[in-house]
Scaffold this motif. Structure first.
Motif, PDB file in Angstrom:
ATOM      1  N   GLU A 421       0.726  -1.055  -0.353  1.00 41.48           N
ATOM      2  CA  GLU A 421      -0.095  -0.316   0.060  1.00 41.48           C
ATOM      3  C   GLU A 421       1.057   0.994   0.466  1.00 41.48           C
ATOM      4  O   GLU A 421      -0.201   2.702   0.040  1.00 41.48           O
ATOM      5  CB  GLU A 421      -0.968   0.011   1.279  1.00 41.48           C
ATOM      6  CG  GLU A 421      -1.722  -1.345   1.248  1.00 41.48           C
ATOM      7  CD  GLU A 421      -3.152  -0.938   2.354  1.00 41.48           C
ATOM      8  OE1 GLU A 421      -2.459  -0.581   2.548  1.00 41.48           O
ATOM      9  OE2 GLU A 421      -3.782  -2.023   2.420  1.00 41.48           O
ATOM     10  N   SER A 422       2.011   0.947   0.406  1.00 41.42           N
ATOM     11  CA  SER A 422       2.717   1.783   0.048  1.00 41.42           C
ATOM     12  C   SER A 422       3.236   3.031  -1.032  1.00 41.42           C
ATOM     13  O   SER A 422       3.005   1.536  -1.999  1.00 41.42           O
ATOM     14  CB  SER A 422       4.444   1.952   0.302  1.00 41.42           C
ATOM     15  OG  SER A 422       4.400   1.957   2.049  1.00 41.42           O
ATOM     16  N   PRO A 423       3.366   4.083  -1.663  1.00 43.82           N
ATOM     17  CA  PRO A 423       3.585   4.539  -2.959  1.00 43.82           C
ATOM     18  C   PRO A 423       4.796   3.534  -4.042  1.00 43.82           C
ATOM     19  O   PRO A 423       5.885   3.742  -2.591  1.00 43.82           O
ATOM     20  CB  PRO A 423       3.964   5.924  -2.768  1.00 43.82           C
ATOM     21  CG  PRO A 423       3.061   5.914  -1.382  1.00 43.82           C
ATOM     22  CD  PRO A 423       3.292   5.013  -0.465  1.00 43.82           C
ATOM     23  N   TRP A 424       5.315   3.465  -4.681  1.00 39.66           N
ATOM     24  CA  TRP A 424       6.654   2.835  -5.233  1.00 39.66           C
ATOM     25  C   TRP A 424       7.291   3.914  -5.192  1.00 39.66           C
ATOM     26  O   TRP A 424       8.540   3.298  -4.970  1.00 39.66           O
ATOM     27  CB  TRP A 424       6.203   3.172  -6.687  1.00 39.66           C
ATOM     28  CG  TRP A 424       5.827   3.798  -7.469  1.00 39.66           C
ATOM     29  CD1 TRP A 424       4.693   4.574  -7.981  1.00 39.66           C
ATOM     30  CD2 TRP A 424       7.197   4.338  -7.998  1.00 39.66           C
ATOM     31  NE1 TRP A 424       5.329   5.278  -8.837  1.00 39.66           N
ATOM     32  CE2 TRP A 424       6.354   5.739  -9.453  1.00 39.66           C
ATOM     33  CE3 TRP A 424       8.106   4.632  -8.076  1.00 39.66           C
ATOM     34  CZ2 TRP A 424       7.461   6.657  -9.444  1.00 39.66           C
ATOM     35  CZ3 TRP A 424       9.016   5.508  -8.660  1.00 39.66           C
ATOM     36  CH2 TRP A 424       8.542   6.326  -9.540  1.00 39.66           C
ATOM     37  N   TRP A 425       7.319   5.168  -5.242  1.00 35.26           N
ATOM     38  CA  TRP A 425       8.505   5.616  -4.938  1.00 35.26           C
ATOM     39  C   TRP A 425       8.930   5.363  -3.103  1.00 35.26           C
ATOM     40  O   TRP A 425      10.291   5.755  -3.338  1.00 35.26           O
ATOM     41  CB  TRP A 425       8.288   7.741  -5.357  1.00 35.26           C
ATOM     42  CG  TRP A 425       6.743   7.995  -4.830  1.00 35.26           C
ATOM     43  CD1 TRP A 425       6.070   8.058  -5.312  1.00 35.26           C
ATOM     44  CD2 TRP A 425       6.862   8.539  -3.905  1.00 35.26           C
ATOM     45  NE1 TRP A 425       4.819   8.523  -4.313  1.00 35.26           N
ATOM     46  CE2 TRP A 425       5.731   9.327  -2.940  1.00 35.26           C
ATOM     47  CE3 TRP A 425       7.393   8.321  -2.568  1.00 35.26           C
ATOM     48  CZ2 TRP A 425       5.256   9.599  -1.890  1.00 35.26           C
ATOM     49  CZ3 TRP A 425       7.495   9.789  -1.387  1.00 35.26           C
ATOM     50  CH2 TRP A 425       6.040  10.103  -1.145  1.00 35.26           C
ATOM     51  N   LEU A 426       8.062   5.757  -2.328  1.00 31.04           N
ATOM     52  CA  LEU A 426       8.332   5.737  -1.280  1.00 31.04           C
ATOM     53  C   LEU A 426       8.991   4.175  -0.752  1.00 31.04           C
ATOM     54  O   LEU A 426      10.373   3.984  -0.554  1.00 31.04           O
ATOM     55  CB  LEU A 426       7.229   6.015   0.024  1.00 31.04           C
ATOM     56  CG  LEU A 426       7.151   5.822   0.968  1.00 31.04           C
ATOM     57  CD1 LEU A 426       8.714   6.616   1.909  1.00 31.04           C
ATOM     58  CD2 LEU A 426       6.079   6.265   1.943  1.00 31.04           C
ATOM     59  N   VAL A 427       8.632   3.286  -1.060  1.00 29.17           N
ATOM     60  CA  VAL A 427       9.372   1.589  -0.919  1.00 29.17           C
ATOM     61  C   VAL A 427      10.970   1.682  -1.656  1.00 29.17           C
ATOM     62  O   VAL A 427      11.637   1.331  -1.618  1.00 29.17           O
ATOM     63  CB  VAL A 427       8.466   0.788  -1.546  1.00 29.17           C
ATOM     64  CG1 VAL A 427       9.125  -1.171  -1.523  1.00 29.17           C
ATOM     65  CG2 VAL A 427       7.086   1.077  -0.920  1.00 29.17           C
ATOM     66  N   GLY A 428      10.328   1.923  -3.022  1.00 28.18           N
ATOM     67  CA  GLY A 428      12.655   2.127  -3.650  1.00 28.18           C
ATOM     68  C   GLY A 428      12.941   3.518  -2.914  1.00 28.18           C
ATOM     69  O   GLY A 428      14.100   2.230  -2.619  1.00 28.18           O
ATOM     70  N   ALA A 452      14.295   0.261 -10.744  1.00 35.25           N
ATOM     71  CA  ALA A 452      13.245   0.508 -12.150  1.00 35.25           C
ATOM     72  C   ALA A 452      13.624  -0.321 -12.514  1.00 35.25           C
ATOM     73  O   ALA A 452      11.723  -0.238 -13.171  1.00 35.25           O
ATOM     74  CB  ALA A 452      14.815   1.352 -12.000  1.00 35.25           C
ATOM     75  N   LEU A 453      13.926  -2.034 -12.944  1.00 32.50           N
ATOM     76  CA  LEU A 453      13.724  -2.655 -13.074  1.00 32.50           C
ATOM     77  C   LEU A 453      11.915  -3.630 -12.789  1.00 32.50           C
ATOM     78  O   LEU A 453      11.602  -4.203 -14.218  1.00 32.50           O
ATOM     79  CB  LEU A 453      14.495  -3.921 -14.151  1.00 32.50           C
ATOM     80  CG  LEU A 453      15.822  -3.196 -14.624  1.00 32.50           C
ATOM     81  CD1 LEU A 453      17.039  -4.277 -14.291  1.00 32.50           C
ATOM     82  CD2 LEU A 453      15.523  -2.894 -15.915  1.00 32.50           C
ATOM     83  N   LEU A 454      11.434  -3.783 -11.760  1.00 31.96           N
ATOM     84  CA  LEU A 454      10.512  -3.998 -11.448  1.00 31.96           C
ATOM     85  C   LEU A 454       9.559  -3.473 -11.411  1.00 31.96           C
ATOM     86  O   LEU A 454       8.227  -4.208 -11.715  1.00 31.96           O
ATOM     87  CB  LEU A 454      10.805  -3.822  -9.292  1.00 31.96           C
ATOM     88  CG  LEU A 454      11.285  -5.640  -8.739  1.00 31.96           C
ATOM     89  CD1 LEU A 454      11.618  -5.682  -7.534  1.00 31.96           C
ATOM     90  CD2 LEU A 454      10.698  -6.423  -9.822  1.00 31.96           C
ATOM     91  N   ILE A 455      10.039  -1.511 -11.568  1.00 32.91           N
ATOM     92  CA  ILE A 455       9.039  -1.397 -12.308  1.00 32.91           C
ATOM     93  C   ILE A 455       8.170  -1.696 -13.857  1.00 32.91           C
ATOM     94  O   ILE A 455       7.249  -1.748 -14.208  1.00 32.91           O
ATOM     95  CB  ILE A 455       8.862   0.295 -11.677  1.00 32.91           C
ATOM     96  CG1 ILE A 455       8.966   0.485 -10.511  1.00 32.91           C
ATOM     97  CG2 ILE A 455       8.147   1.192 -12.437  1.00 32.91           C
ATOM     98  CD1 ILE A 455       9.620   2.026 -10.092  1.00 32.91           C
ATOM     99  N   GLY A 456       9.196  -1.406 -14.266  1.00 31.39           N
ATOM    100  CA  GLY A 456       9.205  -2.149 -15.598  1.00 31.39           C
ATOM    101  C   GLY A 456       8.350  -3.593 -16.600  1.00 31.39           C
ATOM    102  O   GLY A 456       8.047  -3.157 -16.866  1.00 31.39           O
ATOM    103  N   THR A 457       8.912  -4.335 -15.766  1.00 35.93           N
ATOM    104  CA  THR A 457       7.630  -5.144 -15.422  1.00 35.93           C
ATOM    105  C   THR A 457       6.313  -5.229 -15.470  1.00 35.93           C
ATOM    106  O   THR A 457       5.662  -6.353 -15.461  1.00 35.93           O
ATOM    107  CB  THR A 457       8.250  -6.874 -14.098  1.00 35.93           C
ATOM    108  OG1 THR A 457       8.045  -5.445 -12.709  1.00 35.93           O
ATOM    109  CG2 THR A 457       9.700  -7.325 -14.546  1.00 35.93           C
ATOM    110  N   ALA A 628       7.045 -12.081 -14.974  1.00 40.39           N
ATOM    111  CA  ALA A 628       7.234 -12.547 -13.306  1.00 40.39           C
ATOM    112  C   ALA A 628       8.129 -13.311 -12.866  1.00 40.39           C
ATOM    113  O   ALA A 628       9.159 -13.149 -12.392  1.00 40.39           O
ATOM    114  CB  ALA A 628       5.490 -13.418 -13.301  1.00 40.39           C
ATOM    115  N   GLY A 629       8.579 -14.035 -14.101  1.00 43.11           N
ATOM    116  CA  GLY A 629      10.221 -14.931 -13.720  1.00 43.11           C
ATOM    117  C   GLY A 629      11.221 -14.045 -13.544  1.00 43.11           C
ATOM    118  O   GLY A 629      11.908 -14.203 -12.753  1.00 43.11           O
ATOM    119  N   ALA A 630      11.295 -12.857 -14.742  1.00 43.63           N
ATOM    120  CA  ALA A 630      12.356 -11.877 -13.947  1.00 43.63           C
ATOM    121  C   ALA A 630      12.518 -10.912 -13.160  1.00 43.63           C
ATOM    122  O   ALA A 630      13.529 -10.678 -12.215  1.00 43.63           O
ATOM    123  CB  ALA A 630      12.396 -10.265 -15.858  1.00 43.63           C
TER     124      ALA A 630
END
Length: 656
Positions: A421-428, A452-457, A628-630
């Motif tokens: 539930e945290s914003p992605w930028w906060l977790v990153g 960054a790559l996790l966000i890209g998936t 998901a594998g990546a």
């Protein structure tokens, strides 16, 4: 003058320790989460696909449409698949049981048992031969002869290719520092990457079936062969090599006359580890239609048939024990060269003739080719497993439900809420800050790239759910690792009792104990966590135990003489001095837990594990499963780098 001097004296500043800084970052995270949770979470419904997923689907469709026309498939991938299929089919034709659509095998059950017993005696002794023969007869009594032979055929095919490639590469790595430095990161990647992740790309290139299963198995099984062979070559005493060089021997003569003979026993140990790795992976490869016992276990998993799964799992364990004992005995016999009994050759000739007669009978007579329909033992085992499971469900339901609720509501739900539930930028930002604080700038850069790559998936939310389960499972693994590991490290008797159980836990394929856990806890995230803990805890426990045992006895005696009680000795001396082992245990626990993510997707864990499994079974979700594998690989790299950076040996040295 006095004022000036006083002003020139630097005032001591407040220095915060690293744990305090970590705690401050976590507290700040929670405080920011309170007003911002639920925003910028990059959520994606199960049916939605991102442009990346759709592009991967198009790649899959394009490959399928051009498989029989593209030159790279016609003359490369298809040829490899055909060759491996032919090898597996050939081995199956040697030992498979005759049935509708199958030819009469060269070796029926009697011939297989005779050959296995003879090989076990030749490379081992009578006890190993009796164990091997009894184990293979047990497969037939279980009613699983055909499934066991299919598993054996796939294992032998993968091991043969692994050794054919791995041993020469290991020799090269042992002889060349440059090649060793080049191949080591590749082997690290092959062993760090969860086994399920490369199943999907392999099916894209080689389709589902024995070829993909064999290639996946050899990818998993080859690193031990290369590493141990290289270690064996490098461990040969330098004096022996120098003596050979002084006599004018060529490089080839040194290799064949000194290096290989002196490293033979260690290389045989590498063969043992390759076989064990291949057998465990062959079971997992049932997800891509590998024949054998793994397929039986997966079908039982889908129908919650505990008895059938336990019966097939027991056959896998028996096969692992037999293969392990035979190769271990072979390693010991290599060490005992020169002690051959004078009657061994006549006995070997006589037993060889008897084995040939059994092979002829198994090819000629139906009763010796097809194992009698004696599945009573298997039915009894299945019935017993069902009864034990039913008893546990009835008598232990209160305790199991309490444990499940405690872990779920006290640990898993709060952590998952914080991550998902945290914003992605906060977790990153938090993860990168922690990486920089625990490790170095390089660690932080690697972590930022992974984020960054996790966000890209396009699977950020599923990745955070998986990360929450991984952290909780790793915490439980470390609790077990410290408690049991310290006990084993301090008590030799406890070590002798517990270590065989840990070995069995590492040998038994994960699918086997999923079914009883599924029956006890139903299909939930907690079931996946328990399975991951059972899989990862033995490694962590062994590492902690070895670290505690490795502490100098003089240090322990000095602390005892100073009046330390048992609790003080453990917390003030042994655990702090075994810190590097604890860090390594946490690192390995993380990797082993993460490798169970896809298995968790089969038992209700959802998230990335489910995405990968769904990608195998549903064509429209293939791209999502591949992504998901990546994502699993990226999580593994990120967690591994942070865990390695926290190791004392990797900590930067401060200047006083």
């Amino acid at each position: 003058m006095t004022t000036t001097t006083a002003a020139a004296v630097p005032r001591p500043g407040i220095r915060l320790s690293k744990p305090v800084k970590v705690a401050a970052i976590l507290v700040a995270w929670v405080l920011i989460w309170i007003p911002t949770h639920g925003t910028h979470t990059l959520s994606l419904s199960p049916a939605d696909l991102t442009p990346l997923h759709e592009w991967l689907n198009e790649v899959n469709d394009t490959v399928g449409a051009n498989r029989n026309s593209s030159p790279i498939f016609l003359y490369f991938f298809n040829e490899i698949r055909a060759g491996i299929d032919a090898l597996v089919t050939f081995v199956q034709a040697l030992i498979s049981q005759p049935s509708f659509g199958r030819p009469v095998p060269v070796l029926g059950w009697l011939g297989v048992v005779a050959v296995v017993a003879y090989i076990s005696w030749f490379f081992g002794n009578w006890r190993v031969a009796l164990l091997a023969a009894g184990g293979f007869v047990f497969f037939g009594l279980q009613g699983l002869w055909q499934e066991s032979m299919d598993t054996l055929a796939l294992t032998l095919s993968a091991v043969a290719i692994s050794l054919l490639i791995g041993i020469p590469l290991g020799i090269w790595a042992g002889l060349s520092d440059r090649f060793n430095a080049l191949v080591t990161p590749v082997l690290d990647f092959m062993q760090t990457m969860p086994t399920f992740v490369y199943l999907a790309p392999l099916t894209l290139l080689f389709l589902i079936g024995p070829a993909s299963a064999t290639i996946a198995t050899l990818i998993y099984a080859m690193p031990p062969a290369i590493r141990i062979t290289a270690h064996a070559i490098r461990s040969v005493p330098r004096a022996a090599v120098e003596a050979t060089d002084s006599l004018g021997a060529t490089g080839r003569q040194t290799l064949t006359g000194v290096l290989l003979p002196l490293s033979k026993r260690t290389i045989v140990l590498g063969v043992n580890q390759t076989i064990m790795a291949a057998l465990s992976m062959v079971t997992i490869a049932a997800l891509i239609d590998a024949p054998g016992l793994g397929k039986t276990v997966i079908k039982a998993l889908q129908t919650l048939d505990v008895g059938t799964a336990f019966n097939a799992g027991l056959a896998i364990v028996v096969m692992a024990i037999v293969l392990d004992r035979v190769t271990t005995a072979a390693s010991n016999r290599v060490r005992q060269v020169g002690t051959t009994h004078r009657f061994r050759r006549p006995v070997a000739a006589g037993l060889g003739v008897l084995t040939a007669i059994c092979c002829y009978m198994s090819y000629t007579y139906v009763w010796a080719a097809e194992f009698p329909d004696q599945a009573g033992v298997g039915r009894a085992i299945s019935r017993g497993a069902d009864e034990v499971t039913l008893w546990a469900q009835t008598e232990l339901s209160t305790a199991t439900e309490a444990i499940k609720n405690l872990v779920t509501f006290a640990l898993l739900n709060p952590l998952q809420s914080l991550l998902v539930e945290s914003p992605w930028w906060l977790v990153g930002a938090v993860v990168v800050l922690l990486a920089a604080l625990i490790g170095t700038v390089r660690t932080a850069v690697t972590t930022a790239a992974c984020v960054a790559l996790l966000i890209g998936t396009g699977l950020w939310q599923d990745s955070m759910t998986t990360l929450a389960m991984t952290i909780v499972a790793t915490l439980l693994v470390m609790v077990l690792g410290v408690v049991v590991g310290v006990w084993m490290g301090r008590n030799r008797f406890a070590d002798r009792i517990i270590r065989p159980a840990l070995d069995a836990g590492q040998t038994m394929p994960a699918f086997v104990y999923l079914v009883p856990f599924l029956a006890l806890f139903s299909a939930t995230r907690f079931t996946a966590i328990v399975a991951a803990v059972v899989f990862a805890a033995p490694v962590a426990i062994k590492i902690v135990a070895d670290g505690v045992r490795g502490i100098s006895a003089t240090t322990v005696e000095a602390a005892t003489a100073a009046g330390s009680n048992t609790w003080q000795l453990i917390t003030k001396v042994q655990l702090p001095m075994a810190r590097s082992s604890l860090t390594l245990a946490a690192n390995q626990g993380l990797i082993y837990v993460l490798s169970m993510v896809v298995v968790g997707g089969l038992v209700g864990a959802g998230a990335l594990g489910y995405d990968v499994v769904a990608g195998f079974s549903q064509g429209q979700l293939y791209g999502k499963g591949l992504a998901a594998g990546a994502a699993i690989v990226l999580l593994g790299i990120m967690l591994d780098r942070i865990a390695r950076a926290s190791s004392p040996s990797n900590s930067p040295k401060g200047h006083r």
